[in-house]
Motif scaffolding. Structure first.
Motif, PDB file in Angstrom:
ATOM      1  N   GLU A  32      19.122 -28.118 -38.617  1.00 38.97           N
ATOM      2  CA  GLU A  32      18.774 -26.415 -37.542  1.00 38.97           C
ATOM      3  C   GLU A  32      17.077 -26.283 -37.749  1.00 38.97           C
ATOM      4  O   GLU A  32      17.075 -25.545 -37.868  1.00 38.97           O
ATOM      5  N   HIS A  69      23.821 -31.450 -40.650  1.00 36.38           N
ATOM      6  CA  HIS A  69      23.291 -29.527 -39.820  1.00 36.38           C
ATOM      7  C   HIS A  69      22.561 -29.158 -40.236  1.00 36.38           C
ATOM      8  O   HIS A  69      21.388 -28.075 -39.250  1.00 36.38           O
ATOM      9  N   GLU A  70      22.584 -29.291 -41.627  1.00 36.12           N
ATOM     10  CA  GLU A  70      21.214 -28.177 -42.463  1.00 36.12           C
ATOM     11  C   GLU A  70      20.222 -28.255 -42.168  1.00 36.12           C
ATOM     12  O   GLU A  70      18.934 -27.792 -41.948  1.00 36.12           O
ATOM     13  N   LEU A  77      14.269 -29.648 -50.338  1.00 32.09           N
ATOM     14  CA  LEU A  77      15.651 -29.969 -49.775  1.00 32.09           C
ATOM     15  C   LEU A  77      15.861 -32.070 -49.991  1.00 32.09           C
ATOM     16  O   LEU A  77      17.470 -32.334 -50.049  1.00 32.09           O
ATOM     17  N   GLN A 137      27.639 -31.561 -42.626  1.00 34.02           N
ATOM     18  CA  GLN A 137      27.190 -30.645 -43.656  1.00 34.02           C
ATOM     19  C   GLN A 137      25.833 -30.508 -44.098  1.00 34.02           C
ATOM     20  O   GLN A 137      24.731 -29.769 -43.243  1.00 34.02           O
ATOM     21  N   ARG A 138      25.201 -30.957 -44.526  1.00 34.29           N
ATOM     22  CA  ARG A 138      23.694 -31.138 -44.995  1.00 34.29           C
ATOM     23  C   ARG A 138      23.149 -32.081 -43.617  1.00 34.29           C
ATOM     24  O   ARG A 138      21.906 -31.374 -43.375  1.00 34.29           O
TER      25      ARG A 138
END
Lengths: 271, 271
Positions: A51, A47-48, A235, A44-45
């Motif tokens: 993105e 993909h984040e 981030l 998920q990180r």
């Protein structure tokens, strides 16, 4: 482009957090990285981060823990890195810089010649299988097995997000699943071939060594300085925190089960 | 049936060599098994064995190294297994039998009750994540991390060969690739969750221990007796030979790179 296949740390100038999805100094091994990636929120990180650049990214390979590299002379303490002309790209190279090394970011094709001519004193590369093909054993004799700089080196596939979103769910799943298969297939490809190559390197007269504890201590200190450089990026700092927490959560069982077992098995069988 | 998903060692009564594709005493860890399977000829041996029974088989999961198990009293030497009523199925159980244990092959659903009533003195199960769910910490307090009996436990999918042969090449590839993805996904599922579960077990008062060297020596000797029982079967003997050769070829690099790195990292970071 619709898709790429690469090591994501080539894009650290776009964002330093890309390094986590290949390998970072004092970071996770391949098994720990997979634990985080598939069951600790790592994907998920990924993909984040992707993105931001219009990408949907998946791990799709790994070299395993990379070798410490080739040296023209033996390393006896951290002071031996002072003034050493060494080729090491990425965050690992930054860390060696903090130890006083003169870090050379040569393109791969120039490394053999630079080492042969004495323009550099050493280089890291990948591991026995790839290093033997590169021929470094013809020029240097000191080879260090475990390095601090790339405890795993993940490879990624990333798909243009607009293209990915235009695919059917089963097409999207096919990409994710094929990437996962490539991940285990490629890691075992390196690990299976490294063992046999290491034996051949030894037979060719290479001295296979481990860095002493004092050098590891210095690697650790220098790596922390590199992290400190990037912690101003929210981030990066947030992914680092997740990454380290997951590493701590999954490393203890690996040590107490898999590694304890292997240690006892190898002792009893004399492997 | 068209397909099954199971641990192949349930079929050792059909052929003892099925055990290699789940786990065998003093055998490979999950990473070593993958090295053999994908790049050392292991998958071809799996197919060769499957073909006898009309199957096309693929590894599709792994629990990692299973825990040594739960004991009502501490194990201080191999003599403590003499007369011990212990639940352990498969080849590991046969080995414990050679050490004088009274091996109980209870169905899973009966194990908790048998341990609670004192009908058995201990049991192995899977690892902290699954063991915690089973509730053994409510009855026993001595938990051994690494066991000798299932250093990895692979899960398989197998397709009826006639059905598989009727599929298109891309359908066949989809099954192989999905199995490979499930393999890495499931191993990391166990490894990620075992770490957190182990901490909870410790917090609940479980004493987490390792077997002493003398016990591992006895495990090794007993395991060899189990192999000797099956060596009269040519296919078993031939797969064993491949399996052990691959284990030796890939274990040295894992020890010198991944494990050496992890040892130094954990020492320096205090993980």
């Amino acid at each position: 482009a619709d898709m790429y296949h690469a090591a994501d740390y080539y894009f650290v100038n776009q964002h330093p957090a890309f390094a986590f999805f290949t390998g970072v100094p004092f970071g996770m091994t391949a098994t720990e990285l997979n634990n985080w990636y598939y069951h600790g929120g790592g994907m998920q990180r990924h993909h984040e981060l992707g993105e931001i650049f219009g990408l949907v990214s998946f791990l799709a390979g790994n070299t395993g823990t990379q070798a410490g590299g080739w040296f023209r002379k033996e390393i006896k303490g951290p002071e031996d890195f002072n003034g050493l002309k060494f080729r090491m790209p990425g965050l690992g190279g930054k860390a060696l810089g903090y130890m006083g090394a003169s870090v050379q970011n040569l393109p791969g094709a120039e490394v053999y010649q630079a080492l042969a001519s004495g323009a550099i004193d050493g280089t890291e590369w990948i591991g026995p299988w790839a290093d033997e093909k590169a021929g470094f054993q013809e020029i240097t004799k000191f080879y260090y097995t475990a390095g601090f700089h790339e405890p795993a080196a993940g490879l990624s596939v990333a798909v243009n997000k607009e293209v990915f979103d235009s695919l059917s769910p089963s097409q999207q799943a096919a990409i994710e699943v094929a990437a996962g298969h490539a991940n285990v297939w490629n890691l075992s490809q390196y690990l299976m071939n490294n063992g046999a190559a290491l034996e051949r390197l030894k037979a060719a007269g290479v001295k296979v060594l481990k860095f002493p504890d004092s050098v590891w201590d210095a690697f650790g200190e220098a790596s922390q300085k590199v992290y400190d450089e990037f912690m101003g990026d929210d981030l990066f700092a947030s992914i680092f925190k997740d990454y380290r927490a997951s590493m701590k959560a999954s490393s203890g069982w690996i040590r107490d089960s898999i590694e304890e077992y292997r240690r006892q098995r190898d002792r009893v069988l004399g492997v």
